[in-house]
Write a protein that holds these residues in place. Structure first.
Motif, PDB file in Angstrom:
ATOM      1  N   VAL A   1       7.843   3.654   2.168  1.00 21.78           N
ATOM      2  CA  VAL A   1       8.504   4.730   2.923  1.00 21.78           C
ATOM      3  C   VAL A   1       9.998   4.538   2.706  1.00 21.78           C
ATOM      4  O   VAL A   1      10.647   3.748   3.392  1.00 21.78           O
ATOM      5  CB  VAL A   1       8.127   4.689   4.421  1.00 21.78           C
ATOM      6  CG1 VAL A   1       8.760   5.876   5.151  1.00 21.78           C
ATOM      7  CG2 VAL A   1       6.611   4.722   4.597  1.00 21.78           C
TER       8      VAL A   1
ATOM      9  N   ASP B   1      -2.479  -1.190   6.478  1.00 21.68           N
ATOM     10  CA  ASP B   1      -1.701  -0.987   5.251  1.00 21.68           C
ATOM     11  C   ASP B   1      -0.436  -1.842   5.266  1.00 21.68           C
ATOM     12  O   ASP B   1       0.218  -1.974   6.307  1.00 21.68           O
ATOM     13  CB  ASP B   1      -1.254   0.484   5.125  1.00 21.68           C
ATOM     14  CG  ASP B   1      -2.312   1.370   4.484  1.00 21.68           C
ATOM     15  OD1 ASP B   1      -3.372   0.847   4.084  1.00 21.68           O
ATOM     16  OD2 ASP B   1      -2.066   2.589   4.393  1.00 21.68           O
TER      17      ASP B   1
ATOM     18  N   ASP C   1       0.833  -1.202   0.000  1.00 17.83           N
ATOM     19  CA  ASP C   1       0.000   0.000   0.000  1.00 17.83           C
ATOM     20  C   ASP C   1       0.864   1.248   0.000  1.00 17.83           C
ATOM     21  O   ASP C   1       0.493   2.264  -0.568  1.00 17.83           O
ATOM     22  CB  ASP C   1      -0.908   0.001   1.241  1.00 17.83           C
ATOM     23  CG  ASP C   1      -1.894  -1.152   1.194  1.00 17.83           C
ATOM     24  OD1 ASP C   1      -2.710  -1.179   0.260  1.00 17.83           O
ATOM     25  OD2 ASP C   1      -1.816  -2.054   2.059  1.00 17.83           O
ATOM     26  N   ARG C   2       2.024   1.165   0.672  1.00 16.09           N
ATOM     27  CA  ARG C   2       2.839   2.380   0.804  1.00 16.09           C
ATOM     28  C   ARG C   2       4.326   2.033   0.896  1.00 16.09           C
ATOM     29  O   ARG C   2       4.700   1.067   1.554  1.00 16.09           O
ATOM     30  CB  ARG C   2       2.414   3.149   2.061  1.00 16.09           C
ATOM     31  CG  ARG C   2       2.907   4.581   2.069  1.00 16.09           C
ATOM     32  CD  ARG C   2       1.895   5.519   2.670  1.00 16.09           C
ATOM     33  NE  ARG C   2       0.633   5.514   1.964  1.00 16.09           N
ATOM     34  CZ  ARG C   2       0.316   6.356   0.968  1.00 16.09           C
ATOM     35  NH1 ARG C   2       1.169   7.246   0.566  1.00 16.09           N
ATOM     36  NH2 ARG C   2      -0.866   6.294   0.398  1.00 16.09           N
TER      37      ARG C   2
ATOM     38  N   ALA D   1       5.600   7.672   0.193  1.00 24.27           N
ATOM     39  CA  ALA D   1       5.655   8.675   1.268  1.00 24.27           C
ATOM     40  C   ALA D   1       6.693   9.718   0.864  1.00 24.27           C
ATOM     41  O   ALA D   1       7.816   9.363   0.509  1.00 24.27           O
ATOM     42  CB  ALA D   1       6.043   8.016   2.579  1.00 24.27           C
TER      43      ALA D   1
ATOM     44  N   VAL E   1       3.197  -1.892   4.477  1.00 22.44           N
ATOM     45  CA  VAL E   1       4.180  -0.814   4.334  1.00 22.44           C
ATOM     46  C   VAL E   1       5.577  -1.405   4.212  1.00 22.44           C
ATOM     47  O   VAL E   1       5.932  -2.316   4.967  1.00 22.44           O
ATOM     48  CB  VAL E   1       4.163   0.113   5.583  1.00 22.44           C
ATOM     49  CG1 VAL E   1       5.075   1.321   5.371  1.00 22.44           C
ATOM     50  CG2 VAL E   1       2.751   0.556   5.910  1.00 22.44           C
TER      51      VAL E   1
ATOM     52  N   THR F   1      -1.899   9.310   5.713  1.00 19.30           N
ATOM     53  CA  THR F   1      -1.768   8.594   4.450  1.00 19.30           C
ATOM     54  C   THR F   1      -1.374   7.149   4.729  1.00 19.30           C
ATOM     55  O   THR F   1      -1.402   6.305   3.845  1.00 19.30           O
ATOM     56  CB  THR F   1      -0.735   9.255   3.512  1.00 19.30           C
ATOM     57  OG1 THR F   1       0.490   9.401   4.216  1.00 19.30           O
ATOM     58  CG2 THR F   1      -1.220  10.609   3.040  1.00 19.30           C
ATOM     59  N   LEU F   2      -1.006   6.872   5.991  1.00 14.62           N
ATOM     60  CA  LEU F   2      -0.827   5.484   6.441  1.00 14.62           C
ATOM     61  C   LEU F   2      -2.097   5.114   7.192  1.00 14.62           C
ATOM     62  O   LEU F   2      -2.474   5.801   8.147  1.00 14.62           O
ATOM     63  CB  LEU F   2       0.357   5.381   7.401  1.00 14.62           C
ATOM     64  CG  LEU F   2       1.751   5.249   6.811  1.00 14.62           C
ATOM     65  CD1 LEU F   2       2.791   5.268   7.914  1.00 14.62           C
ATOM     66  CD2 LEU F   2       1.869   3.968   5.993  1.00 14.62           C
TER      67      LEU F   2
ATOM     68  N   ASP G   1       1.230   8.145  -5.829  1.00  8.58           N
ATOM     69  CA  ASP G   1       0.553   8.483  -4.563  1.00  8.58           C
ATOM     70  C   ASP G   1       0.744   7.399  -3.497  1.00  8.58           C
ATOM     71  O   ASP G   1       0.253   7.524  -2.383  1.00  8.58           O
ATOM     72  CB  ASP G   1      -0.932   8.797  -4.785  1.00  8.58           C
ATOM     73  CG  ASP G   1      -1.716   7.592  -5.276  1.00  8.58           C
ATOM     74  OD1 ASP G   1      -1.120   6.507  -5.455  1.00  8.58           O
ATOM     75  OD2 ASP G   1      -2.938   7.726  -5.484  1.00  8.58           O
ATOM     76  N   GLN G   2       1.464   6.338  -3.831  1.00  5.13           N
ATOM     77  CA  GLN G   2       1.794   5.317  -2.817  1.00  5.13           C
ATOM     78  C   GLN G   2       3.160   5.578  -2.161  1.00  5.13           C
ATOM     79  O   GLN G   2       3.562   4.843  -1.267  1.00  5.13           O
ATOM     80  CB  GLN G   2       1.772   3.923  -3.442  1.00  5.13           C
ATOM     81  CG  GLN G   2       0.380   3.481  -3.869  1.00  5.13           C
ATOM     82  CD  GLN G   2       0.424   2.116  -4.525  1.00  5.13           C
ATOM     83  OE1 GLN G   2       0.862   1.960  -5.663  1.00  5.13           O
ATOM     84  NE2 GLN G   2      -0.012   1.106  -3.799  1.00  5.13           N
TER      85      GLN G   2
ATOM     86  N   ALA H   1       3.819  10.613   7.363  1.00  3.50           N
ATOM     87  CA  ALA H   1       2.714   9.863   6.737  1.00  3.50           C
ATOM     88  C   ALA H   1       1.659   9.484   7.770  1.00  3.50           C
ATOM     89  O   ALA H   1       0.456   9.518   7.491  1.00  3.50           O
ATOM     90  CB  ALA H   1       3.263   8.622   6.042  1.00  3.50           C
TER      91      ALA H   1
END
Ligand code: UT7
Length: 351
Positions: free
Chosen positions: A260, A315, A257-258, A284, A317, A310-311, A281-282, A305
């Protein structure tokens, strides 16, 4: 289910002096347009005369401990903190390590406390060290801090490094838990390649130069970086490390999802994101507001985040970093629910 280190606190700090691109353009042969286009950075923070890395580390550590108290609902949580690991390559003094002083100032005197040096990958190395001590039963709860003040080692006349680096600190609290809990660190990939040591270096000030008992050549006391080569190595090694870690824990890039990642350059972030099949947009991103804060970069991006939500709980990560050494590292987790994170004063100020 097995014993694991679980994220239960998060905090950050930047100094009070902001340096926008326009301030650098007033001193050096550079421009806001060049810095924004080539790096994505619009502002960084620098410490005041007399301040030091430990001041930022203490501020971030205090916020992370407070975050852990609120998140776990345990007002006495600090009593079980038995380890402080500080990632930094700008310690307060060449000797001793800075971590014991930070622990003392946080009221954690008596706990194990040491520094880890892996430049921009330092936080990932520190996190892996603390998590391994927790899973081995050698620690119950750890405060892991990444803090650096590169403004103290930059060449004032070097427009490239001054455009990129800023000072800051970020911190995470890890507690002993199990690997099925949200927030559990699911594995690590760490690596190094010392053949690239010269790409990111401060030539003077260490034993190699001091043993000569002669003053170093002018400029050798400053941080030096081969920007283009480092750019290529950063993309290559963060992508490779992320893929290695994903394979190890059975996730695919598209499961994420994200991301970092170490906040060095927006073009590096986009390239790594692309390698993992992620949309922009995924990613950070907080380098626009704080620059490259070295060991603080990953935890400060994480805090940013989390604060900006946004987290989201659950999610998937992935954290990844790259830095001098050369070094790199990655870890992953499901983002925990109800992690209480206080705003980092300064970081969200309008640009
Ligand atoms: O945190 C540890 C890891 N560090 C990194 O990941 C940093 C990785 N490297 C980078 O992010 C980029 O390489 C930089 C931002 C450092 C440099 O960007 P670049 O697009 O790779 O620029 P370059 O080094 O290829 O230089 C292009 C031109 C040069 O001028 P000439 O030789 O073409 O006339 C530089 O002198 O840009 C010039 N330049 C600048 N111009 C205006 C370099 N810095 C600046 C500046 N302002 N601040």
């Amino acid at each position: 289910m097995t014993r694991a280190a679980v994220v239960c606190g998060l905090g950050g700090a930047v100094p009070s002096t902001a340096v926008p691109n326009s301030a650098l353009a007033a001193q050096l042969d550079t421009s806001d347009a060049w810095i924004r286009a080539r790096t994505g950075i619009r502002r960084r923070y620098v410490i005041a005369p007399g301040e030091a890395t430990s001041d930022l580390a203490v501020a971030a550590g205090r916020r992370a401990l407070d975050s852990a108290r609120r998140t776990t609902g345990d007002p006495h949580a600090d009593h079980t903190t038995d380890l402080v690991v500080l990632a930094t390559s700008t310690p307060d003094h060449p000797c001793p390590a800075t971590a014991p002083a930070v622990a003392h100032r946080l009221g954690l005197s008596g706990v194990a406390a040491f520094d880890v040096g892996a430049v921009c990958t330092g936080f990932l190395y520190a996190l892996a060290t603390a998590a391994s001590m927790i899973t081995a039963g050698a620690a119950q709860r750890a405060l892991v801090i990444g803090a650096d003040t590169f403004s103290t080692i930059l060449d004032p006349a070097d427009r490239t490094t001054r455009a990129i680096f800023g000072d800051g600190a970020g911190a995470v609290v890890l507690r002993a838990g199990t690997d099925d809990e949200p927030g559990a660190l699911l594995g690590f990939d760490l690596g190094s390649d010392g053949s690239g040591a010269e790409l990111i270096t401060v030539r003077a000030g260490g034993s190699r130069q001091r043993s000569t008992a002669t003053p170093p050549p002018a400029g050798d006391e400053f941080f030096a970086m081969e920007g283009r080569s480092v750019f290529t190595e950063a993309v290559l090694n963060m992508s490779k490390s992320a893929h290695t870690l994903l394979d190890r824990i059975g996730w695919r890039g598209t499961d994420l999802d994200r991301l970092v990642a170490h906040q060095a350059n927006i073009r590096i972030l986009r390239a790594v994101g692309e390698q993992l099949g992620l949309a922009e947009d995924q990613l950070a991103v907080n380098l626009d507001r704080v620059g490259n804060t070295v060991a603080a970069s990953v935890p400060l991006a994480l805090a940013d985040a989390a604060i900006r939500r946004t987290l989201r709980p659950g999610d998937r990560v992935l954290l990844t970093g790259f830095g001098g050494g050369l070094t790199w590292g990655s870890t992953a987790l499901h983002w925990p629910s109800a992690l209480h994170v206080e705003p980092v004063p300064g970081m969200a100020d309008p640009l």
